[in-house]
Write an enzyme that holds these catalytic residues in place. Structure first.
Site, mmCIF file in Angstrom:
data_model
loop_
_atom_site.group_PDB
_atom_site.id
_atom_site.type_symbol
_atom_site.label_atom_id
_atom_site.label_comp_id
_atom_site.label_asym_id
_atom_site.label_seq_id
_atom_site.Cartn_x
_atom_site.Cartn_y
_atom_site.Cartn_z
ATOM 1 N N CYS A 86 -11.635 -5.270 7.633
ATOM 2 C CA CYS A 86 -12.259 -4.017 8.070
ATOM 3 C C CYS A 86 -13.397 -3.660 7.111
ATOM 4 O O CYS A 86 -13.226 -3.742 5.887
ATOM 5 C CB CYS A 86 -11.216 -2.902 8.080
ATOM 6 S SG CYS A 86 -11.957 -1.317 8.472
ATOM 7 N N GLU A 105 -3.588 -5.074 1.165
ATOM 8 C CA GLU A 105 -4.922 -4.483 0.993
ATOM 9 C C GLU A 105 -5.193 -4.183 -0.482
ATOM 10 O O GLU A 105 -6.274 -4.461 -1.007
ATOM 11 C CB GLU A 105 -5.055 -3.195 1.816
ATOM 12 C CG GLU A 105 -6.431 -2.577 1.670
ATOM 13 C CD GLU A 105 -6.528 -1.179 2.266
ATOM 14 O OE1 GLU A 105 -5.957 -0.936 3.333
ATOM 15 O OE2 GLU A 105 -7.191 -0.336 1.639
#
Ligand code: SF4
Length: 297
Positions: free
Chosen positions: A103, A133
């Site tokens: 993303c 992440e």
């Protein structure tokens, strides 16, 4: 009359929508391979935290692998959480084609972490250090630079004069502010990048308001999805009749007994067809009633 209120922000966020469409497109190309397009398609971990959506992709030929070691040829899809720098290099060394679905908001947090480390800041990453992440963000910090992921660690840090802060995109603003406040008390210079993604905040705010209005509240999404579980926690604190379910079939008539307004929201990794399936099942349970379905913002 019965009402079904669907949170406007329910379901896929921008980053997940993008990752799924990249995976779909890659799988689609594999059905008609042009020169150089052959080879298995693997995703490094499930593309999204939703078992039903992952199963659909598997049927299209996207195999989930646990790590780089399991990939020897073909293509590797990097999911929206991103990947560590060392995993990316390992893929490159093996000559694997990388399909990057990180993303852009996560990529931004990685960039800020790297820049801070290069400019002499100790880097604080607000988030769960075990989450992929956060691991990917930390991997972008130059070697030798102090990395801090909790307030107790910050309290023990010695010799830090410049502190830079970034956050896991799904963190709450309160958590980030707790870090910032503590850092301001301890270090002469503090630089903060607010890398929290609006999609999370928006979904949480909307769901909080909706759960206060609903007689029964449903959170749809994978049990392994952190953002879905967090939504359920937030809603349950407001409305004790909150149910976290993965699929419509789990809803029982008992769960909605006596409810006139049912609220529904879904995590950022929950596909639209699961939300639609929920609405259809509830209409079935309420068969014979007058039902209004609307979006809630
Ligand atoms: S929640 Fe935000 S940062 Fe995470 S994938 Fe979705 S859009 Fe990207």
């Amino acid at each position: 009359m019965k009402r079904i209120l669907i949170a406007k922000s329910a379901g896929f966020c921008f980053g997940v929508k993008r990752a799924i469409s990249i995976a779909d497109e890659t799988a689609g190309k594999a059905q008609e391979p042009a020169a150089g397009e052959e080879g298995p398609i693997q995703s490094l971990g499930p593309i999204i935290h939703n078992p039903q959506a992952v199963e659909r992709l598997e049927k299209k030929g996207v195999r989930v692998v646990g790590g780089v070691d399991e990939i020897s040829c073909g293509k590797a899809i990097i999911r929206s959480h991103g990947v560590t720098r060392s995993d990316r290099s390992a893929l490159e060394r093996k000559g694997i084609t990388i399909i990057d679905a990180t993303c852009p908001f996560v990529a931004k947090a990685q960039d800020h972490a790297r820049t801070l480390s290069r400019e002499g800041y100790a880097v604080m990453v607000v988030g769960d250090p075990k989450h992929p992440e956060v691991k990917s963000i930390i991997s972008y910090i130059d070697p030798g630079v102090p990395v801090i992921t909790s307030i107790p660690e910050m309290k023990k840090a010695k010799g830090v004069r410049k502190a830079g802060i970034v956050a896991q995109t799904t963190q709450s603003f309160d958590n980030l502010m707790a870090f910032v406040t503590e850092a301001m008390k301890r270090f002469p210079e503090v630089r903060v990048f607010n890398t929290i993604c609006n999609a999370t905040t928006l979904r949480q705010e909307e769901s909080t308001r909706l759960s206060g209005k609903a007689d029964a509240m449903f959170i749809l999404g994978g049990y392994n999805s952190a953002n879905t579980r967090r939504l359920a926690e937030i809603c349950r604190a407001i409305n004790p009749r909150t149910h976290h379910i993965e699929a419509a079939a789990e809803m029982t008539p008992e769960m909605v007994r006596g409810a006139a307004i049912v609220g529904v929201t879904a995590g950022a990794s929950t596909p639209q067809w699961i939300i639609d399936g929920f609405v259809e099942r509830l209409k079935g349970i309420w068969d014979g009633e007058r039902i209004e379905v609307s979006f809630y913002q």
